[in-house]
Scaffold this active site. Structure first.
Site, mmCIF file in Angstrom:
data_model
loop_
_atom_site.group_PDB
_atom_site.id
_atom_site.type_symbol
_atom_site.label_atom_id
_atom_site.label_comp_id
_atom_site.label_asym_id
_atom_site.label_seq_id
_atom_site.Cartn_x
_atom_site.Cartn_y
_atom_site.Cartn_z
ATOM 1 N N SER A 1 -7.536 -6.000 11.655
ATOM 2 C CA SER A 1 -7.616 -5.052 10.549
ATOM 3 C C SER A 1 -7.068 -5.722 9.296
ATOM 4 O O SER A 1 -5.967 -6.277 9.315
ATOM 5 C CB SER A 1 -6.809 -3.794 10.872
ATOM 6 O OG SER A 1 -6.793 -2.907 9.774
ATOM 7 N N GLY B 1 2.314 -6.007 8.817
ATOM 8 C CA GLY B 1 1.815 -7.173 8.112
ATOM 9 C C GLY B 1 0.311 -7.193 7.914
ATOM 10 O O GLY B 1 -0.432 -6.421 8.509
ATOM 11 N N GLU B 2 -0.130 -8.083 7.044
ATOM 12 C CA GLU B 2 -1.544 -8.336 6.766
ATOM 13 C C GLU B 2 -1.951 -9.599 7.519
ATOM 14 O O GLU B 2 -1.537 -10.710 7.155
ATOM 15 C CB GLU B 2 -1.757 -8.500 5.261
ATOM 16 C CG GLU B 2 -3.081 -9.121 4.842
ATOM 17 C CD GLU B 2 -4.315 -8.412 5.401
ATOM 18 O OE1 GLU B 2 -5.102 -9.085 6.103
ATOM 19 O OE2 GLU B 2 -4.483 -7.208 5.141
ATOM 20 N N CYS C 1 -0.059 5.162 12.921
ATOM 21 C CA CYS C 1 -0.593 4.317 11.853
ATOM 22 C C CYS C 1 0.204 4.498 10.560
ATOM 23 O O CYS C 1 0.401 5.608 10.086
ATOM 24 C CB CYS C 1 -2.061 4.675 11.629
ATOM 25 S SG CYS C 1 -2.876 3.691 10.369
ATOM 26 N N CYS D 1 0.878 -1.175 0.000
ATOM 27 C CA CYS D 1 0.000 0.000 0.000
ATOM 28 C C CYS D 1 0.914 1.223 0.000
ATOM 29 O O CYS D 1 1.788 1.357 0.862
ATOM 30 C CB CYS D 1 -0.898 -0.006 1.239
ATOM 31 S SG CYS D 1 -1.996 -1.442 1.318
ATOM 32 N N ASN E 1 0.080 9.802 8.166
ATOM 33 C CA ASN E 1 1.348 10.037 8.863
ATOM 34 C C ASN E 1 2.510 9.865 7.893
ATOM 35 O O ASN E 1 2.626 8.837 7.227
ATOM 36 C CB ASN E 1 1.500 9.047 10.023
ATOM 37 C CG ASN E 1 0.432 9.224 11.072
ATOM 38 O OD1 ASN E 1 0.387 10.236 11.755
ATOM 39 N ND2 ASN E 1 -0.456 8.235 11.194
ATOM 40 N N SER F 1 -9.423 -1.842 6.037
ATOM 41 C CA SER F 1 -8.595 -0.761 5.503
ATOM 42 C C SER F 1 -9.065 -0.458 4.085
ATOM 43 O O SER F 1 -8.566 -1.030 3.110
ATOM 44 C CB SER F 1 -7.119 -1.168 5.502
ATOM 45 O OG SER F 1 -6.641 -1.312 6.818
ATOM 46 N N LEU F 2 -10.027 0.444 3.987
ATOM 47 C CA LEU F 2 -10.641 0.735 2.687
ATOM 48 C C LEU F 2 -9.882 1.836 1.949
ATOM 49 O O LEU F 2 -9.423 1.649 0.830
ATOM 50 C CB LEU F 2 -12.102 1.127 2.889
ATOM 51 C CG LEU F 2 -12.952 1.210 1.622
ATOM 52 C CD1 LEU F 2 -13.032 -0.137 0.918
ATOM 53 C CD2 LEU F 2 -14.355 1.723 1.961
ATOM 54 N N HIS F 3 -9.849 3.028 2.522
ATOM 55 C CA HIS F 3 -8.984 4.129 2.088
ATOM 56 C C HIS F 3 -9.303 4.726 0.720
ATOM 57 O O HIS F 3 -8.548 5.571 0.232
ATOM 58 C CB HIS F 3 -7.512 3.705 2.114
ATOM 59 C CG HIS F 3 -7.077 3.138 3.427
ATOM 60 N ND1 HIS F 3 -7.303 3.782 4.626
ATOM 61 C CD2 HIS F 3 -6.446 1.968 3.743
ATOM 62 C CE1 HIS F 3 -6.814 3.045 5.621
ATOM 63 N NE2 HIS F 3 -6.317 1.941 5.116
#
Length: 368
Positions: free
Chosen positions: A207, A175-176, A351, A127, A308, A229-231
């Site tokens: 998440s 990590g995912e 974050c 990402c 951030n 985590s759409l964003h």
């Protein structure tokens, strides 16, 4: 090399009990010729008294203690470094094998103490707004390495006479989590267990960026809070900033989330939607209106996260004015919307800033 890793080499052929949930410890104890209630006694020593020496488990008979010393160990990698933020946030770095590090973040608040834990060394998702995605993925964490973050945090707080333990655990570190599904679920069973950390399912959050097949499995494996985590409010933008969306698009992700919510008791208030605010990319009024339409049939609350910065990044955080306008559009459409207060920015613990405290492996070639 980390001293603890040398110690671990001694235990190479032994079973680390921190890798086992209660059912697995019961099976192990039964294989030694003892009844399953002994497993509960051992778990109390490990998780209530933070005991890692079988000799000190005095309510176990001497023969069992000798057997345990010969076949098992209790090994929790220690925090090797610590950074404390001006806002009270603490970042702990754990050194693992091959000089790989993970980070764990402790966030104290008035009535709660949240621990943000990692599930992988690095991340494969890349990402573009996240520092973790810029470091090379190394491997999944073992169950014991996930559990050790909570174990060592509670032990550290206790040693400092801080009269609190971790009340909330969020899988929002490095990590995912759903790419390490088996180990994360086993760790969750330990976190939930009354003989271990005994946290409520509503105090644990996973998440995910949206690994749809794993999310479809998760719903039948464990029930905890879910954060997405759409964003982005559309596939075009999300494809650019989150490459995973080209494989599992927004529609498929939200469909999977809906199925999870139908079976979940932990998510009474709906799923949490995480949305990082990136200036000129996903923060317009049109984006807010589009997001409201996208989520209108999905029970959800929305966390807006001021972005951030990190070394080598090519983004700007949305202005306070843009964030407030965005939030007001969502609120007018009936959504509970929170603008997250970022914690630990001064120690790179906020974050999207976690890198294992090692920036030399960061890849800055992926720009948008």
């Amino acid at each position: 090399m980390n001293k603890d890793i040398n110690i671990l080499n001694i235990f190479t052929n032994k079973i680390n009990l921190l890798d086992l949930n209660r059912t697995e410890i019961e099976h192990f104890i039964e294989s030694l010729g003892y009844k399953e209630f002994v497993a509960k006694q051992i778990m109390r020593w490990i998780y209530k008294y933070y005991c890692s020496d079988f000799k000190e488990m005095l309510n176990l008979n001497k023969k069992l203690r000798r057997q345990l010393e010969e076949t098992a160990c209790i090994f929790a990698p220690k925090f090797t470094r610590e950074k404390i933020s001006c806002d009270g946030t603490i970042k702990w770095i754990t050194s693992l094998d091959n000089n790989h590090n993970i980070e764990t973040v402790y966030i104290p608040d008035k009535n709660r103490s949240t621990l943000c834990i990692s599930s992988q060394i690095g991340c494969v998702l890349n990402c573009h707004f996240c520092a973790t995605g810029k470091i090379n993925f190394k491997r999944n964490l073992k169950v014991s390495e996930i559990i050790a973050q909570i174990w060592q945090a509670n032990k550290t707080l206790k040693s400092r006479n801080i009269n609190t333990s971790i009340t909330n655990v969020v899988f929002m570190g490095m990590g995912e989590p759903l790419f390490n599904l088996k180990n994360v679920v086993s760790a969750l069973k330990i976190i939930l267990d009354i003989y271990a950390f005994n946290l409520s399912k509503r105090r644990i959050t996973i998440s995910t960026s949206g690994i749809v097949p794993a999310l479809n499995k998760l719903v039948n494996m464990v029930d905890v809070n879910l954060a997405i985590s759409l964003h982005a409010s559309n596939d075009v933008t999300r494809n650019i900033i989150m490459p995973i969306n080209t494989k599992y698009n927004i529609a498929s992700l939200l469909s999977s989330v809906s199925q999870y919510l139908k079976k979940s008791n932990a998510n009474h208030g709906g799923v949490t939607i995480e949305y990082v605010m990136l200036h000129g990319i996903n923060d317009s009024r049109q984006n807010a209106e589009e997001l409201a339409r996208l989520l209108k049939r999905l029970p959800s609350k929305i966390n807006l996260i001021p972005w951030n910065t990190f070394q080598g990044a090519h983004f700007l955080c949305s202005t306070d004015n843009h964030i407030n306008i965005f939030a007001n559009v969502l609120r007018k459409n009936g959504f509970t919307t929170i603008i997250r207060k970022n914690r630990g920015q001064d120690i790179n613990a906020a974050c999207g800033q976690l890198t294992g405290d090692n920036t030399k492996n960061i890849n800055f070639n992926n720009k948008i």
